[in-house]
Each structure stands twice: as structure tokens, then as C-alpha cells.
Design an enzyme around this catalytic site. Structure first.
Site, PDB file in Angstrom:
ATOM      1  N   ASP A 161       0.878  -1.179   0.000  1.00 34.66           N
ATOM      2  CA  ASP A 161       0.000   0.000   0.000  1.00 34.66           C
ATOM      3  C   ASP A 161       0.912   1.224   0.000  1.00 34.66           C
ATOM      4  OD1 ASP A 161      -2.371   1.598   0.275  1.00 34.66           O
ATOM      5  OD2 ASP A 161      -1.998   1.773   2.422  1.00 34.66           O
TER       6      ASP A 161
ATOM      7  N   TYR B 216      -1.261   8.139  -2.556  1.00 37.31           N
ATOM      8  CA  TYR B 216      -1.381   7.714  -3.952  1.00 37.31           C
ATOM      9  C   TYR B 216      -2.617   8.361  -4.606  1.00 37.31           C
ATOM     10  CZ  TYR B 216       2.017   3.778  -4.074  1.00 37.31           C
ATOM     11  OH  TYR B 216       3.143   2.998  -4.091  1.00 37.31           O
TER      12      TYR B 216
ATOM     13  N   CYS C 119      -4.375  -1.717  -1.692  1.00 31.10           N
ATOM     14  CA  CYS C 119      -4.617  -0.290  -1.924  1.00 31.10           C
ATOM     15  C   CYS C 119      -5.647  -0.202  -3.043  1.00 31.10           C
ATOM     16  CB  CYS C 119      -3.310   0.373  -2.350  1.00 31.10           C
ATOM     17  SG  CYS C 119      -3.504   2.049  -2.953  1.00 31.10           S
TER      18      CYS C 119
ATOM     19  N   GLU D  57      -3.322   8.964   8.077  1.00 27.89           N
ATOM     20  CA  GLU D  57      -1.873   8.737   8.077  1.00 27.89           C
ATOM     21  C   GLU D  57      -1.193   9.639   9.117  1.00 27.89           C
ATOM     22  OE1 GLU D  57       1.068   6.347   6.527  1.00 27.89           O
ATOM     23  OE2 GLU D  57      -0.853   6.327   5.500  1.00 27.89           O
TER      24      GLU D  57
ATOM     25  N   CYS E  80     -11.130   2.484   0.371  1.00 26.49           N
ATOM     26  CA  CYS E  80      -9.738   2.872   0.632  1.00 26.49           C
ATOM     27  C   CYS E  80      -9.336   2.086   1.867  1.00 26.49           C
ATOM     28  CB  CYS E  80      -9.632   4.375   0.891  1.00 26.49           C
ATOM     29  SG  CYS E  80      -7.978   4.880   1.432  1.00 26.49           S
ATOM     30  N   THR E  81      -8.181   1.447   1.798  1.00 25.89           N
ATOM     31  CA  THR E  81      -7.800   0.558   2.912  1.00 25.89           C
ATOM     32  C   THR E  81      -7.395   1.332   4.169  1.00 25.89           C
ATOM     33  OG1 THR E  81      -5.597   0.412   1.930  1.00 25.89           O
ATOM     34  CG2 THR E  81      -7.145  -1.382   1.444  1.00 25.89           C
ATOM     35  N   HIS E  82      -7.282   2.661   4.058  1.00 29.24           N
ATOM     36  CA  HIS E  82      -7.042   3.459   5.268  1.00 29.24           C
ATOM     37  C   HIS E  82      -8.324   3.583   6.114  1.00 29.24           C
ATOM     38  CE1 HIS E  82      -3.288   4.771   3.382  1.00 29.24           C
ATOM     39  NE2 HIS E  82      -2.971   5.441   4.487  1.00 29.24           N
TER      40      HIS E  82
HETATM   41  N1  DGL Z   1      -4.918   3.078   1.083  1.00 31.58           N
HETATM   42  C1  DGL Z   1      -4.949   3.479  -0.257  1.00 31.58           C
HETATM   43  C2  DGL Z   1      -6.209   3.168  -0.981  1.00 31.58           C
HETATM   44  O1  DGL Z   1      -6.862   2.193  -0.629  1.00 31.58           O
HETATM   45  C3  DGL Z   1      -4.203   4.712  -0.659  1.00 31.58           C
HETATM   46  C4  DGL Z   1      -4.550   6.004  -0.018  1.00 31.58           C
HETATM   47  C5  DGL Z   1      -3.617   7.075  -0.537  1.00 31.58           C
HETATM   48  O2  DGL Z   1      -2.394   6.861  -0.446  1.00 31.58           O
HETATM   49  O3  DGL Z   1      -4.105   8.087  -1.048  1.00 31.58           O
HETATM   50  O4  DGL Z   1      -6.581   3.811  -1.931  1.00 31.58           O
END
Ligand code: DGL
Length: 282
Positions: free
Chosen positions: A25, A57, A88, A170, A202-204
């Protein structure tokens, strides 16, 4: 039959059970997926790559996402990973095909979108209204909408980019005034009016799932990819006869830039002894 599932079943791999699982990720988000994989597969060794030098990202150009993702996949292949999980959504939606060209049949490649779409489609009622929140890159790709509509055109799908959330998480703004204000301002947007369920694309976002649940007070089903993908990876390893029997596996974490936030989260999810090293991806 789901395409990804079909492809994985028919591809011939020459892999061994004791090879590690690679996960990547942009930062700490993929740790939610890594944690679920550890729970479902406690005997597997995990090699995690957090591309902290290039996060977020979500608002990067597609060619950058493709470049970083393929470089990380090469790194994980060098580490002999039998599975590579693109943990991600942004990279899964933009770079999956490019990463597949790199992994070919040298590793099983899993993205975080197909297992979630499959599950949401199975559980949705005919005219359900599904909300999707994610990074600008994921939402702009339209991938969730396209895949859900392909399976059931009667579903109503509304998506909205929520670009402040990943950097906010983050930076550790979780369960506080800032996260509450930002979340409320996004979730009260008209685009998400009258939804029955919401996909955290989004995995966050699983890291603020409690706050999202609190906002919806049980009226909207909140779906995140971590557990669904953990379960999916286990099923794929079973099908391929690649389950590891190792006792007390050692996990390795690589980051492209040191951040205290990453170290704190990695040690939170993996309180056992782990190694954390810097590795460059240009
Ligand atoms: N965790 C990521 C996702 O699922 C990326 C978030 C990022 O870096 O903007 O999209």
C-alpha cells in the site's frame, strides 16, 4: 462466475506453500488488510511494503501509480512471495493490469476490489442504493460502479471522493475533533443521501470505521475490504494447495521513507517482534 476467481483457478502456478505473502500500500492503510490476513492465516509469513515516500497515492497521476506499483511488485517477487496483495484501492483500480504483466504466473495477484464487489453484490437487495467513498484516483476510475453495474444494473451506485481522509488518518487524526468534523462534512453530502450501504473503498478507512458507524447509527451497512480480502486470500491458497503450516512465522516490513506513524501502526497491528527496514522505490 467472477472473472478474478476464474482466472486464479485456471492459471498454472509453480509455487511452494512456504513462500511468503507480499502485501503493499502507499502507507498504513494496507496494514488493515495485513492484519486480517494474519488473523485468517496465522501460519503465513508476511512481507509488507509501505510506499511512505510517495503517499498519498490518491491524487497522483495514473502513470506514477503504475510505476510505483510495478516496482513494488518486482521487489516482492524478488522476495519470493507466492501471493501479492495490492492492499490499496487506488493501485488496484489503476495499476492492476500493469502489475499482472509483472507477476504473470510467478505469484498469485489479488486486488482489494473484486472480492468486495463480489460480496456486496451477493448481499445486496435488488434496488439497493450503494455509496462508495475513496480517493480521487479510485473514484475517478469508476471501477466499483462499473463492476457492480455489470453484476446488477438495478443497483443504484453513488460515489464520492474523500481525499482528506487518507492523509488525515496517516497523520494520526483518528477519533478526535478533526476526524469528526471532516467525516461529517463528507458523509452529509447530498451524493450519499438515502444509501443503504457504504463501501469504504480505501484501505485506510477501516481505521475510522467506528466513527463512520457512529455517524450512521446502524442505519447504513458499512463495508470494508480488510476481512473480506483476508478471507479471500485464504480461500485462494486452499484452492491452490498453498497453505503454509509454519509455526510462529516472522513478518517483515519495508518502507520507502521512515515515518513514526507507520512504525506505530505496524507495531500496533503486529505486537510480536517484527523487522522494519527502509527500501527504496524510485
Ligand atoms: N490506502 C490506499 C487506498 O486504498 C491509498 C490512499 C492514498 O495513499 O491516497 O486507496
Amino acid at each position: 462466475m467472477n472473472c478474478l476467481f476464474f482466472k486464479l483457478r485456471t492459471t498454472k502456478y509453480t509455487l511452494k506453500a512456504d513462500q511468503p505473502i507480499g502485501i503493499f500500500d502507499s502507507g498504513i492503510g494496507g496494514l488493515t488488510v495485513a492484519n486480517a490476513i494474519k488473523k485468517h492465516l496465522p501460519n503465513e509469513e508476511i512481507i509488507y511494503f509501505g510506499d511512505t515516500a510517495h503517499l498519498p497515492y490518491g491524487d497522483k497521476a495514473p502513470y506514477s501509480i503504475k510505476h510505483y506499483s510495478t516496482e513494488i511488485a518486482k521487489f516482492l517477487l524478488e522476495k519470493k512471495c507466492k501471493v501479492i496483495v495490492i492492499a490499496c484501492n487506488t493501485a488496484s483500480s489503476i495499476a492492476y493490469k500493469d502489475v499482472l504483466k509483472v507477476t504473470q504466473n510467478n505469484a498469485i495477484l489479488i486486488n482489494v476490489i473484486d472480492p468486495v464487489v463480489e460480496k456486496v453484490h451477493k448481499e445486496a437487495k435488488q434496488n439497493d442504493h450503494i455509496g462508495i467513498i475513496g480517493t480521487k484516483g479510485t473514484i475517478k476510475s469508476g471501477i466499483y460502479r462499473k463492476k457492480l453495474k455489470e453484476l446488477n444494473d438495478d443497483l443504484e451506485v453513488s460515489s464520492m471522493a474523500t481525499p482528506l481522509l487518507a492523509p488525515m488518518i496517516e497523520e494520526g487524526f483518528i477519533n478526535d475533533k478533526i476526524s469528526k468534523t471532516v467525516l461529517e462534512s463528507y458523509l452529509t453530502d447530498n451524493k450519499l443521501k438515502d444509501i443503504n450501504s457504504i463501501i469504504l473503498a480505501c484501505t485506510h478507512y477501516p481505521l475510522i470505521k467506528d466513527e463512520i458507524n457512529l455517524f450512521y447509527k446502524g442505519k447504513v451497512t458499512v463495508v470494508d475490504s480488510a476481512d473480506i480480502v483476508g478471507n479471500y486470500v485464504k480461500a485462494q491458497l486452499e484452492i491452490q494447495g498453498l497453505l503454509n503450516k509454519k509455526n510462529k512465522p516472522k513478518h517483515q516490513f519495508f518502507i520507502s521513507d521512515y515515518t513514526s506513524s507507520f512504525e506505530k501502526s505496524a507495531r500496533h497491528f503486529f505486537p510480536e517482534k517484527i523487522t522494519l527496514e527502509k527500501a527504496s522505490i524510485w
